[in-house]
Write an enzyme that holds these catalytic residues in place. Sequence first.
Site, short mmCIF file in Angstrom:
data_model
loop_
_atom_site.label_atom_id
_atom_site.label_comp_id
_atom_site.label_asym_id
_atom_site.label_seq_id
_atom_site.Cartn_x
_atom_site.Cartn_y
_atom_site.Cartn_z
N SER A 75 -3.76 8.94 -5.68
CA SER A 75 -4.40 9.73 -4.10
C SER A 75 -4.50 11.01 -4.34
CB SER A 75 -2.91 10.15 -2.76
OG SER A 75 -1.98 10.39 -4.15
N ASN A 113 8.21 15.72 -4.31
CA ASN A 113 8.88 15.43 -2.78
C ASN A 113 9.09 16.20 -2.07
OD1 ASN A 113 9.28 12.82 -4.36
ND2 ASN A 113 11.59 12.57 -3.97
N THR A 170 -10.90 6.72 44.12
CA THR A 170 -9.45 5.93 43.36
C THR A 170 -10.31 4.73 43.60
OG1 THR A 170 -9.10 5.25 45.39
CG2 THR A 170 -8.20 7.98 44.64
N SER A 216 -33.31 6.01 22.35
CA SER A 216 -33.61 4.11 21.83
C SER A 216 -34.96 4.18 21.08
CB SER A 216 -33.65 3.62 22.89
OG SER A 216 -34.09 2.21 23.11
N LYS A 249 -35.47 5.61 27.55
CA LYS A 249 -34.23 6.03 27.38
C LYS A 249 -33.32 7.51 26.89
CE LYS A 249 -30.96 2.85 27.55
NZ LYS A 249 -29.99 1.84 27.65
N ASN A 271 -29.87 8.25 25.94
CA ASN A 271 -28.45 8.18 26.49
C ASN A 271 -26.95 8.73 26.17
OD1 ASN A 271 -29.24 5.33 26.41
ND2 ASN A 271 -29.93 4.96 24.47
N GLN A 288 2.95 8.37 0.95
CA GLN A 288 1.25 9.21 0.14
C GLN A 288 0.56 9.15 1.53
OE1 GLN A 288 1.01 9.28 -3.64
NE2 GLN A 288 -0.71 7.60 -3.42
N LYS A 338 -1.58 10.67 4.55
CA LYS A 338 -2.32 12.01 4.61
C LYS A 338 -3.74 12.25 5.47
CE LYS A 338 0.35 14.10 1.20
NZ LYS A 338 1.42 12.74 1.24
N1 ARG Z 1 1.51 12.50 -4.00
C1 ARG Z 1 3.40 12.18 -3.43
C2 ARG Z 1 2.56 12.19 -2.19
O1 ARG Z 1 2.07 12.53 -1.58
C3 ARG Z 1 3.42 13.39 -4.15
C4 ARG Z 1 5.05 12.91 -4.27
C5 ARG Z 1 5.24 11.41 -5.43
N2 ARG Z 1 6.39 11.48 -5.91
C6 ARG Z 1 6.83 11.04 -6.49
N3 ARG Z 1 8.80 11.31 -6.29
N4 ARG Z 1 6.53 9.95 -6.77
O2 ARG Z 1 3.49 11.49 -1.55
#
Ligand code: ARG
Length: 471
Positions: free
Chosen positions: A24, A111, A156, A278, A284, A286, A323, A326
């Site tokens: 990630s 975690n 309305t 355009s 135009k 827009n 994960q 995000k």
């Molecule tokens: N990259 C993971 C996340 O964003 C971090 C936590 C990973 N924990 C694990 N037990 N693999 O959630």
Amino acid sequence: MSEKLWDGRFSETTEKCVEAFTSSIDIDKRLYAYDIEGSIAHCKMLARVSIITEDEASLIIQGLGKIKREIERGEFHFEDSLEDIHMHIETRLVQEAGKAAQKLHTARSRNDQVALDVRMFLRVETIDIIKNLTELRKVIVEFAKKHSDIVLPGYTHLQRAQPVLLAHHFMAYYEMFSRDVERFQSCLKRINVMPLGSAALAGTTYPIDREYTAELLNFPEISLNSIDAVADRDFILEFLSAASICMVHFSRISEELIIWSSSEFGFVELSDSFSTGSSIMPQKKNPDVCELVRGKTGRVFGDLISALTMMKSLPLAYNRDMQEDKEPMFNSVDLLKSCIEIYVRMLPNIAVNKERMESAVSSGFLNATDLADYLAGLGMPFRQAHACVGKAVGYALEKGCELHELTLKELNKFASIIKNDVFDFLTVEQVVGRRLSLGGTAPANVNQAIKKAGEELADGETGKRENGERD
Ligand code: ARG
């Protein structure tokens, strides 16, 4: 390939495609500064309770500072095999600070580390969003003040209904964005909770001092259940729902500006600097910016739905699915912030066509309710008055004129109690000016609302409402 921090029990190496799939880093490297700040606080706490020595702590802190500079200068090397930002920083720290660095993860798990990072990120962004929304509220109040004498049809069903002040219409958005601010403020309370010390899920055997970590990281509260702290992301869901609601407001104001800037309406003209042309039709101009705000709204809703769906069936505590929290969070933060910025800059540059608005008010029987009110004021039950005026409208429609363009004699055919004073009663000024009920569109009320908003906004950096105070 770097050595993994967790592969002690593994006899086979990870498949490349698995590394790419589970990584990630491209997304979560954005959290680096919070990860480092959180690690520094954790390290100071470990030293304070003598889990590590002061010397070890300073080696770690120095190393983390160096890594931060490397990342900021673009000198840091990222790779999929190290999964995420936490692993990258820790691996690099071990190269820098050796044995001491290997102690940093004592009494901590990724975690609780990731829960902390995400909370720290969202705290900063939510405060920023609240500030920016308040800037927008100021711009709206200025806009309302500048156009305080303009009347336009209120709608309305997108049918002309009753005349309202343009300022009243815009102050409606002031109210909406003020409630958005309240929602983000309330959400902030639940974001601002320190999860570190929950470790993997069950807490830790080490004599850690969570209060101290919270103090260092400026958290007013500490999570009270280690499982909950690593398992839930409801603060993200709350943020995304507040963001979605806020985007509904942006989408609606955008929709109105799009309609209002059409030749059919001609109520407003967006400045050239906020419009596009355009590629084929030279004439135009827009309203693409408004259309894109409206279009991006769907993406924020999508973020909320993907986060809700991602969380909904997860057994406690942490699961790797999380994960995926995000991307929607970052995306919505960015989109919402860009929409606020666009509006703060665009609104002051909108040209209002007073004549078009006022001429739209002059037809379409916008004073029909007032004629019914007039009759009711003379003692006729409102339902009966409504029916009389309905007939008069039918008659005027046939004749091709407005109610106030009928003669007294004609009006008397529908209600004999109507007198000559009715014509004054039906003027736009009177129709608007009489709507003095609390929250109504009468100029006296709207000026009061503008004044109150001005006071609210002057009250502190970001305005009174963010502190949850309302009088
Ligand atoms: N990259 C993971 C996340 O964003 C971090 C936590 C990973 N924990 C694990 N037990 N693999 O959630």
